[in-house]
Design an enzyme around this catalytic site. Structure first.
Site, PDB file in Angstrom:
ATOM      1  N   ARG A   1      14.552  55.014 -76.795  1.00  0.00           N
ATOM      2  CA  ARG A   1      13.350  55.546 -75.462  1.00  0.00           C
ATOM      3  C   ARG A   1      12.148  55.089 -76.063  1.00  0.00           C
ATOM      4  O   ARG A   1      11.479  54.897 -75.095  1.00  0.00           O
ATOM      5  CB  ARG A   1      13.579  57.005 -75.495  1.00  0.00           C
ATOM      6  CG  ARG A   1      12.380  57.635 -74.498  1.00  0.00           C
ATOM      7  CD  ARG A   1      12.799  59.045 -74.285  1.00  0.00           C
ATOM      8  NE  ARG A   1      13.037  59.810 -75.452  1.00  0.00           N
ATOM      9  CZ  ARG A   1      12.106  60.367 -76.114  1.00  0.00           C
ATOM     10  NH1 ARG A   1      10.857  60.118 -76.104  1.00  0.00           N
ATOM     11  NH2 ARG A   1      12.610  61.107 -76.997  1.00  0.00           N
TER      12      ARG A   1
ATOM     13  N   LYS B   1      13.043  43.528 -57.792  1.00  0.00           N
ATOM     14  CA  LYS B   1      12.934  42.677 -56.805  1.00  0.00           C
ATOM     15  C   LYS B   1      12.869  41.079 -57.557  1.00  0.00           C
ATOM     16  O   LYS B   1      13.967  40.771 -58.005  1.00  0.00           O
ATOM     17  CB  LYS B   1      11.693  42.994 -55.998  1.00  0.00           C
ATOM     18  CG  LYS B   1      11.622  44.336 -55.508  1.00  0.00           C
ATOM     19  CD  LYS B   1      13.011  44.932 -54.698  1.00  0.00           C
ATOM     20  CE  LYS B   1      12.743  46.347 -54.141  1.00  0.00           C
ATOM     21  NZ  LYS B   1      12.282  47.367 -54.975  1.00  0.00           N
TER      22      LYS B   1
ATOM     23  N   ASP C   1      -0.084  46.891 -56.517  1.00  0.00           N
ATOM     24  CA  ASP C   1       1.155  46.718 -56.540  1.00  0.00           C
ATOM     25  C   ASP C   1       1.595  45.188 -56.349  1.00  0.00           C
ATOM     26  O   ASP C   1       1.315  44.716 -55.166  1.00  0.00           O
ATOM     27  CB  ASP C   1       2.053  47.570 -55.522  1.00  0.00           C
ATOM     28  CG  ASP C   1       3.411  47.494 -55.617  1.00  0.00           C
ATOM     29  OD1 ASP C   1       4.215  46.452 -55.942  1.00  0.00           O
ATOM     30  OD2 ASP C   1       4.241  48.598 -55.276  1.00  0.00           O
TER      31      ASP C   1
ATOM     32  N   TYR D   1       4.488  51.283 -49.156  1.00  0.00           N
ATOM     33  CA  TYR D   1       6.146  51.368 -49.365  1.00  0.00           C
ATOM     34  C   TYR D   1       6.347  52.910 -49.031  1.00  0.00           C
ATOM     35  O   TYR D   1       5.645  53.685 -49.425  1.00  0.00           O
ATOM     36  CB  TYR D   1       6.602  50.848 -50.562  1.00  0.00           C
ATOM     37  CG  TYR D   1       7.807  51.275 -51.045  1.00  0.00           C
ATOM     38  CD1 TYR D   1       9.067  51.082 -50.277  1.00  0.00           C
ATOM     39  CD2 TYR D   1       8.002  51.846 -52.199  1.00  0.00           C
ATOM     40  CE1 TYR D   1      10.255  51.599 -50.469  1.00  0.00           C
ATOM     41  CE2 TYR D   1       9.417  52.205 -52.691  1.00  0.00           C
ATOM     42  CZ  TYR D   1      10.391  52.009 -51.741  1.00  0.00           C
ATOM     43  OH  TYR D   1      11.855  52.546 -51.885  1.00  0.00           O
TER      44      TYR D   1
END
Length: 405
Positions: free
Chosen positions: A56, A205, A180, A108
Site C-alpha cells: 500500500r 482512459k 485534469d 466531468y
C-alpha cells in the site's frame, strides 16, 4: 511514489514510454520488467526500513508506472492511485475546511458530484465557474480560492481553458492550480509546462488504452507537493494495485502510436458530422469556429479524439442513433482502442441535477464519441447509417402534432 531518475540518456518521450523498465530484472535478465505482486517485503531487522515494506505504501511495479507517467508529463514525480476519482480525491486533500475550490461548471460528472458532496458535508467550499471564459479570471482573483481546478478540453462539451493564464493567476493569489489532462494525455498536452502545479489522470482512459484497467495518477511539479500527495495516498489507502500498474505500463508503451490513429480517425469523423444535416452542432477544438480553437493551437500538440455533437430531434433522434450504430459501443469511459458513444444526459453526467446540466450546456440531444483505432472507413459507414436513422426518427417526431409530443 516514484521520482524521476536523473541519470538518463536523452531521448524522446516516445522512446522513454516504449522502453520504460526494460532490463530492470537483475535476477533473470528478463527484457520486460516483472510484476511484484507481494503484499509485503522482508525487514532486515526490527526498525530497519528498506525502500519497500508494504505494498500500500510502495511497490516496485507501481513505482515504475508512476515514474513513466511523471516523465511523460515532465513532473518531478507521481503517485498511481486506484481510480481516476481517487486521484481527484487525493488532490483535494490539500484543501482544509473552509478553503475555496474553483471548478469548471461543465466538468466531468463524477468530479462535480465529489466536489458538491464535500461542500455539502462542510468540508471545503466550491464554486463552479466558466473557466473557458477569460472574464472568469477576474472573478477568481476576487474570490481568492485555495485551489483552481482546470479540465481542458472539458467533458463533454470540449471547451478549452487557457492553462497558462489560470496558472499565472493562481501564482499571484497563492492558489494551487490542478489540471485534469485525461482527455488529451501527455502526448497532446503537458499542463506542467504551462505552469500547473498538479496534473491528474484517469489512467483508465488513454494511458492504459485497452479498457481493462481502472486507475488514476497525480503528477506533481515539485517535491513538496509530491510528498504531501504521496502521504495522503498511503493514509487513505487508495494506491493502485501492482497488476493494474503493470497493465497501465504496458498500455503506455503504445500510447503515442495509438494516439496517431485515434486522432486521424477523429478528424475524419468531425468532417463527416460537420457536413450532416441532422447534426446541429459539432464540438471539437480542431474546427476553426470552435471558441477555444486558437487557445488549443497554442497549448495542445494534437486535437484529441473525443468528439461531441448535438442532434436535431432531441431524445427520439438520440435513441434512433444509438440503436442504429454498431461499431460504437454504448458505454461510459473513453480513450480505449475501441470506439464508444455516450449520452451524457443519462450516463456520465446523470448525477448532476437538471439545472446544473443545462447550465453546463448538456442537453438531451448531446452525444459524445470516443473515437477508437478501428478502420476509419468502417466507422464512417457506421456513423452514416446511424445518422440516417436519427434523421428518420426526427422527421417522424415532427410529424406528430405539437399537442401530442
Amino acid at each position: 511514489m516514484a521520482n524521476r531518475s536523473a541519470a538518463r540518456v536523452a531521448s524522446s518521450p516516445i522512446t522513454r514510454a516504449v522502453r520504460a523498465g526494460l532490463g530492470a530484472d537483475t535476477a533473470h535478465r528478463a527484457v520486460m520488467p516483472p510484476i511484484h505482486l507481494s503484499t509485503n517485503f522482508f525487514f532486515d531487522a526490527p526498525g530497519v526500513y528498506a525502500k519497500y515494506d508494504y505494498t500500500r505504501t510502495a511497490n516496485p511495479t507501481r513505482d515504475l508506472a508512476a515514474e513513466t507517467i511523471a516523465e511523460l508529463e515532465g513532473g518531478c514525480g507521481a503517485v498511481v492511485t486506484s481510480s481516476g476519482m481517487s486521484a481527484i480525491a487525493v488532490s483535494t486533500r490539500l484543501l482544509s475546511a473552509g478553503d475555496l475550490l474553483l471548478a469548471p461548471r461543465d466538468c466531468y460528472g463524477g468530479s462535480y458530484r465529489l466536489f458538491s458532496a464535500e461542500a455539502n458535508r462542510g468540508g471545503y467550499r466550491v464554486e463552479f465557474i466558466d473557466t473557458w471564459d477569460p472574464a472568469s479570471l477576474e472573478v477568481a482573483r476576487r474570490l481568492r480560492p485555495r485551489m483552481i481546478w482546470i479540465e481542458t478540453p472539458s467533458n463533454p462539451r470540449l471547451r478549452i481553458t487557457d492553462i497558462a493564464a489560470w496558472a499565472r493567476m493562481a501564482r499571484e493569489i497563492g492558489a494551487i492550480c490542478v489540471a485534469d489532462n485525461t482527455f488529451l494525455s501527455p502526448v497532446n498536452q503537458r499542463p506542467l509546462a504551462f505552469g500547473a502545479d498538479l496534473v491528474v489522470h484517469s489512467t483508465t482512459k488513454f494511458l492504459n488504452g485497452h479498457g481493462d484497467v481502472v486507475g488514476g495518477a497525480v503528477v506533481a511539479a515539485d517535491g513538496d507537493l509530491l510528498e504531501e500527495i504521496a502521504w495522503w495516498t498511503n493514509v487513505m489507502g487508495v494506491s493502485g494495485a501492482p497488476f493494474d500498474s503493470y497493465l497501465t505500463l504496458r498500455g503506455m508503451r503504445t500510447l503515442h502510436a495509438r494516439t496517431c490513429v485515434h486522432e486521424a480517425n477523429a478528424l475524419r469523423i468531425v468532417d463527416l458530422l460537420d457536413r450532416s444535416d441532422i447534426v446541429t452542432r459539432v464540438h471539437h477544438p480542431s474546427l476553426p469556429d470552435h471558441p477555444g480553437h486558437d487557445t488549443a493551437r497554442r497549448q495542445q500538440s494534437g486535437w484529441g479524439s473525443l468528439v461531441s455533437f448535438e442532434l436535431r430531434g432531441g431524445r427520439p433522434a438520440v435513441d434512433a442513433f444509438v440503436d442504429g450504430i454498431e461499431h460504437f459501443a454504448l458505454a461510459e469511459s473513453l480513450g480505449g482502442v475501441e470506439s464508444l458513444v455516450a449520452h451524457p444526459w443519462t450516463m456520465t453526467h446523470a448525477s448532476m441535477d437538471e439545472p446544473a446540466r443545462l447550465a453546463a450546456g448538456i442537453g438531451e440531444g448531446l452525444l459524445r464519441l470516443s473515437v477508437g483505432i478501428e478502420a476509419a472507413e468502417d466507422l464512417e459507414a457506421d456513423l452514416k447509417r446511424a445518422l440516417a436513422a436519427a434523421d428518420r426518427a426526427s422527421a417522424r417526431a415532427w410529424r406528430v402534432p405539437a399537442a401530442q409530443r
